[in-house]
Design a protein around this motif. Sequence first.
Motif, PDB file in Angstrom:
ATOM      1  N   SER A   1      -6.012  -1.448   3.389  1.00 39.63           N
ATOM      2  CA  SER A   1      -5.519  -1.082   2.208  1.00 39.63           C
ATOM      3  C   SER A   1      -5.403  -2.484   1.942  1.00 39.63           C
ATOM      4  O   SER A   1      -4.691  -3.047   0.689  1.00 39.63           O
ATOM      5  CB  SER A   1      -4.426  -0.367   1.568  1.00 39.63           C
ATOM      6  OG  SER A   1      -3.662  -0.021   2.289  1.00 39.63           O
ATOM      7  N   LEU A   2      -4.410  -3.022   3.341  1.00 46.42           N
ATOM      8  CA  LEU A   2      -3.504  -3.971   3.085  1.00 46.42           C
ATOM      9  C   LEU A   2      -4.664  -5.679   3.725  1.00 46.42           C
ATOM     10  O   LEU A   2      -4.245  -6.538   2.684  1.00 46.42           O
ATOM     11  CB  LEU A   2      -2.013  -4.026   4.033  1.00 46.42           C
ATOM     12  CG  LEU A   2      -0.742  -3.118   3.684  1.00 46.42           C
ATOM     13  CD1 LEU A   2      -0.378  -3.713   4.820  1.00 46.42           C
ATOM     14  CD2 LEU A   2      -0.452  -3.496   1.892  1.00 46.42           C
ATOM     15  N   GLU A   3      -5.476  -5.652   4.375  1.00 45.47           N
ATOM     16  CA  GLU A   3      -6.146  -6.367   4.389  1.00 45.47           C
ATOM     17  C   GLU A   3      -7.417  -6.891   2.885  1.00 45.47           C
ATOM     18  O   GLU A   3      -7.259  -7.668   3.110  1.00 45.47           O
ATOM     19  CB  GLU A   3      -7.357  -6.297   5.376  1.00 45.47           C
ATOM     20  CG  GLU A   3      -5.940  -5.651   6.842  1.00 45.47           C
ATOM     21  CD  GLU A   3      -7.620  -5.496   8.322  1.00 45.47           C
ATOM     22  OE1 GLU A   3      -8.010  -4.380   7.941  1.00 45.47           O
ATOM     23  OE2 GLU A   3      -6.670  -5.922   9.492  1.00 45.47           O
ATOM     24  N   ARG A   4      -7.044  -5.913   2.307  1.00 44.64           N
ATOM     25  CA  ARG A   4      -8.461  -5.786   1.282  1.00 44.64           C
ATOM     26  C   ARG A   4      -8.102  -6.488  -0.220  1.00 44.64           C
ATOM     27  O   ARG A   4      -8.853  -6.553  -0.919  1.00 44.64           O
ATOM     28  CB  ARG A   4      -8.952  -4.626   1.233  1.00 44.64           C
ATOM     29  CG  ARG A   4     -10.425  -4.084   2.370  1.00 44.64           C
ATOM     30  CD  ARG A   4     -10.968  -3.042   1.564  1.00 44.64           C
ATOM     31  NE  ARG A   4     -10.172  -1.910   1.385  1.00 44.64           N
ATOM     32  CZ  ARG A   4      -9.549  -0.877   1.655  1.00 44.64           C
ATOM     33  NH1 ARG A   4      -9.774  -0.286   2.663  1.00 44.64           N
ATOM     34  NH2 ARG A   4      -8.888   0.846   1.132  1.00 44.64           N
ATOM     35  N   ALA A   5      -6.483  -6.530   0.377  1.00 52.18           N
ATOM     36  CA  ALA A   5      -5.728  -7.142  -1.218  1.00 52.18           C
ATOM     37  C   ALA A   5      -5.918  -8.420  -1.508  1.00 52.18           C
ATOM     38  O   ALA A   5      -5.689  -8.431  -2.895  1.00 52.18           O
ATOM     39  CB  ALA A   5      -4.566  -6.546  -0.861  1.00 52.18           C
TER      40      ALA A   5
ATOM     41  N   LYS B   1      -2.654   3.992  -0.524  1.00 56.24           N
ATOM     42  CA  LYS B   1      -3.647   3.866  -0.913  1.00 56.24           C
ATOM     43  C   LYS B   1      -4.684   2.654  -1.316  1.00 56.24           C
ATOM     44  O   LYS B   1      -5.480   1.560  -0.906  1.00 56.24           O
ATOM     45  CB  LYS B   1      -4.219   4.658  -2.582  1.00 56.24           C
ATOM     46  CG  LYS B   1      -5.883   5.134  -2.743  1.00 56.24           C
ATOM     47  CD  LYS B   1      -5.856   5.864  -3.945  1.00 56.24           C
ATOM     48  CE  LYS B   1      -7.452   6.274  -4.382  1.00 56.24           C
ATOM     49  NZ  LYS B   1      -7.147   6.910  -5.170  1.00 56.24           N
ATOM     50  N   SER B   2      -3.281   1.727  -2.418  1.00 56.66           N
ATOM     51  CA  SER B   2      -4.444   0.305  -2.514  1.00 56.66           C
ATOM     52  C   SER B   2      -3.287  -0.401  -2.435  1.00 56.66           C
ATOM     53  O   SER B   2      -2.609   0.045  -2.881  1.00 56.66           O
ATOM     54  CB  SER B   2      -5.294   0.718  -3.665  1.00 56.66           C
ATOM     55  OG  SER B   2      -4.923   0.883  -4.610  1.00 56.66           O
ATOM     56  N   ALA B   3      -3.288  -1.349  -2.771  1.00 59.04           N
ATOM     57  CA  ALA B   3      -2.502  -2.624  -2.608  1.00 59.04           C
ATOM     58  C   ALA B   3      -3.007  -3.871  -3.663  1.00 59.04           C
ATOM     59  O   ALA B   3      -4.296  -4.386  -3.299  1.00 59.04           O
ATOM     60  CB  ALA B   3      -1.789  -3.449  -1.723  1.00 59.04           C
ATOM     61  N   LYS B   4      -2.147  -5.326  -4.575  1.00 60.14           N
ATOM     62  CA  LYS B   4      -2.369  -5.799  -5.127  1.00 60.14           C
ATOM     63  C   LYS B   4      -1.248  -6.527  -5.927  1.00 60.14           C
ATOM     64  O   LYS B   4      -0.454  -6.597  -5.591  1.00 60.14           O
ATOM     65  CB  LYS B   4      -3.070  -5.933  -6.354  1.00 60.14           C
ATOM     66  CG  LYS B   4      -2.245  -4.478  -7.846  1.00 60.14           C
ATOM     67  CD  LYS B   4      -3.027  -4.576  -8.590  1.00 60.14           C
ATOM     68  CE  LYS B   4      -2.597  -3.808 -10.023  1.00 60.14           C
ATOM     69  NZ  LYS B   4      -3.278  -3.188 -10.961  1.00 60.14           N
TER      70      LYS B   4
ATOM     71  N   LEU C   1       2.097  -1.431  -4.524  1.00 60.12           N
ATOM     72  CA  LEU C   1       1.262  -0.667  -3.608  1.00 60.12           C
ATOM     73  C   LEU C   1       1.404   0.495  -4.368  1.00 60.12           C
ATOM     74  O   LEU C   1       1.655   1.761  -5.605  1.00 60.12           O
ATOM     75  CB  LEU C   1       2.596  -0.104  -3.173  1.00 60.12           C
ATOM     76  CG  LEU C   1       2.660  -1.231  -2.180  1.00 60.12           C
ATOM     77  CD1 LEU C   1       3.615  -0.969  -0.143  1.00 60.12           C
ATOM     78  CD2 LEU C   1       1.504  -1.801  -1.217  1.00 60.12           C
TER      79      LEU C   1
ATOM     80  N   LYS D   1      -0.832   7.374  -2.459  1.00 65.17           N
ATOM     81  CA  LYS D   1      -1.747   8.077  -2.556  1.00 65.17           C
ATOM     82  C   LYS D   1      -1.855   9.450  -3.715  1.00 65.17           C
ATOM     83  O   LYS D   1      -2.911   9.773  -4.290  1.00 65.17           O
ATOM     84  CB  LYS D   1      -2.338   9.203  -1.040  1.00 65.17           C
ATOM     85  CG  LYS D   1      -3.465  10.662  -1.228  1.00 65.17           C
ATOM     86  CD  LYS D   1      -2.922  10.952  -0.119  1.00 65.17           C
ATOM     87  CE  LYS D   1      -4.313  11.885   0.169  1.00 65.17           C
ATOM     88  NZ  LYS D   1      -4.562  11.939   1.759  1.00 65.17           N
TER      89      LYS D   1
ATOM     90  N   THR E   1       3.336   3.930  -7.897  1.00 71.14           N
ATOM     91  CA  THR E   1       3.162   2.973  -7.217  1.00 71.14           C
ATOM     92  C   THR E   1       4.695   2.257  -7.018  1.00 71.14           C
ATOM     93  O   THR E   1       5.577   2.692  -7.665  1.00 71.14           O
ATOM     94  CB  THR E   1       2.670   1.689  -8.673  1.00 71.14           C
ATOM     95  OG1 THR E   1       3.397   1.809  -9.696  1.00 71.14           O
ATOM     96  CG2 THR E   1       1.209   2.407  -9.149  1.00 71.14           C
TER      97      THR E   1
END
Length: 632
Positions: A288-292, A389-392, A400, A403, A407
Amino acid sequence: MLQCRAVWQKLAPLSRASSTLGRTGSKRRGTLLQRWKLPLNQQMNRQMASGVEPHGSGAIYLVLIGLTSIGAGAYVYSTIKEDKERYKKRVTQMRSRSSEERKPEELSAKADASELSDQVSVKVTAEKSETEIESATVEPVSARPDIPSHVPYLLIGGGTASFAAARSIRARDPGARVLIVTEEPDLPYMRPPLSKELWFSDDSSVPETLKFKQWNGKERSIYFQPPSFYVSPQELSFVENGGVAVLTRKKVVNIDVRGNKVKLDDDVEITYDKCLIATGGIPRNLPSLERAGEEVQKRTTLFRKVEDFKSLEAISRNVKSIVIIGGGFLGSELACALGRRAQNTELEVIQIFPEKGNMGKILPEYLSNWTTEKVRKEGVNVMPNTLVKSAKYNDNKVVLLLKHGQTIKTDHVIAAVGLEPCVELAKSARLELDSDLGGFRVNAELQARSNIWVAGDAACFYDLKLGRRRVEHHDHAVVSGRLAGENMTGASKPYWHQSMFWSDLGPDVGYEAIGIVDSSLPTVGVFAKGTAKDTPRAVTEMSGTGIRSESETETVATSVSVAADATAVAHPPAGGDDYGKGVIFYLRDKVVVGILLWNVFNRMPIARKVIKDGEEYDDLNEIAKLFNIHDD
């Protein structure tokens, strides 16, 4: 002289044949004087006058002997003359090689002296000429290559395992020349203080000096040895008694096992006699951090090296919020360290992980829950049972998304979610990898292939007691590196030593463990009330070192005794218990395969013996008495 001997061996049969012919002819019918029937007195006079027969076969014998002697002498003379000419020619060549670094006057004087010495003694001249060759072939330092083209011992990786191997090699082979190749810019150092003692110093110069005060107040550097301990790679091949050199900022990208050769990332090749792979591991990141995106990556630390400590230390002084992802050793240690710093600042420290409590994969659930409360008391907002779950990146913050829909906004993220063994060299070297545990698959002697050994985090080795394992701890790096070094010098020893590991949640709570310590196994815990002596700070005051394995690694209990009045009762811990100190046994089919000593120190030799014995126990009360936790 050897050539003269060869000539004699060729001519001797001819001489012997001639002698035989002469003797055979004389025996046939007596001497010529006897056949002429001369009086006896005349025979005696003529024989005494001549000494040999003047006619017939005796004359032939005499001629053959003479010719043989003359031919042998001529051949020997010719051979010696040719050898002398070749020798003079060789001496002239050696003088011409050495003349490049000498003045013309010195060269002329040397030539005259050499001509005179030729007439005195060939042996003395030869010895002098060999000395001249050695002095002429010693290159000036400026002409030596920066990287040696060949080393007897090549160690890939600059961590604890490599340093332990180098020290072991030099102990068994004092003249050994050892080259350590590392990607890092630093000399070999200890990693544990990066997440422990370095954070508890009030000295602002710590990030530069990398010196820290241990729990006992004594100052120490993270480096194993000062720079003066090492020789430069440029001088390694020339120093008289060998040494250890460290080639920094270089990466080995290829291993030619058959050719005993490696290639660096700048295409430089180095040949070796023996090679150790101690490449350690690479910190894992969350998908999730690599895709952010790049902005989130800039604000994420994968904690592993000195550079990571320096960077994070500076960040922690300049941001308002840090989130630590991970509840294992590293995540919990950093949480306590940063939480204590946050008590005197406005820094907010949040720790999130999917387990029920801190170090939930290691500790029994009740002890994990107690540890979580301990971390919270250090000023950390601990959020168990939580997944990212995800990050931006938004509004100068890392956002962050958890799940469960919650946030968290933060300035910086630390990912402490484990280690991936560095096995990039497996493909070029055609080394076997373990599909289950990861790492290079090696035998009990830590050997992967001929002339190649593996140690440290990257080694998946066969434990004679506990089967195939891979261990990621400082003490294992020390033990496996030392064993690999011994075996590289011909020891042929199997891995039998049970390495230990430890973790400190600040100066007041710490534990040591050995064997297979897995919370999924059945456990039995025995606890007692703790005292002021039962803390990491107290044990370092007694041992004089913050790296506790240094004082305990070498110790093996050969026998243990139990006091007559010793008591220990294994009981299910009651809620709210204050686990001051205790022993936790990890079982597999009634056999103790792991032991964790909670705030119990200087008992590791006993634990190691229990694991080594590998016996079944129906009643662990008797085993618990060995640790004497109620005697203090």
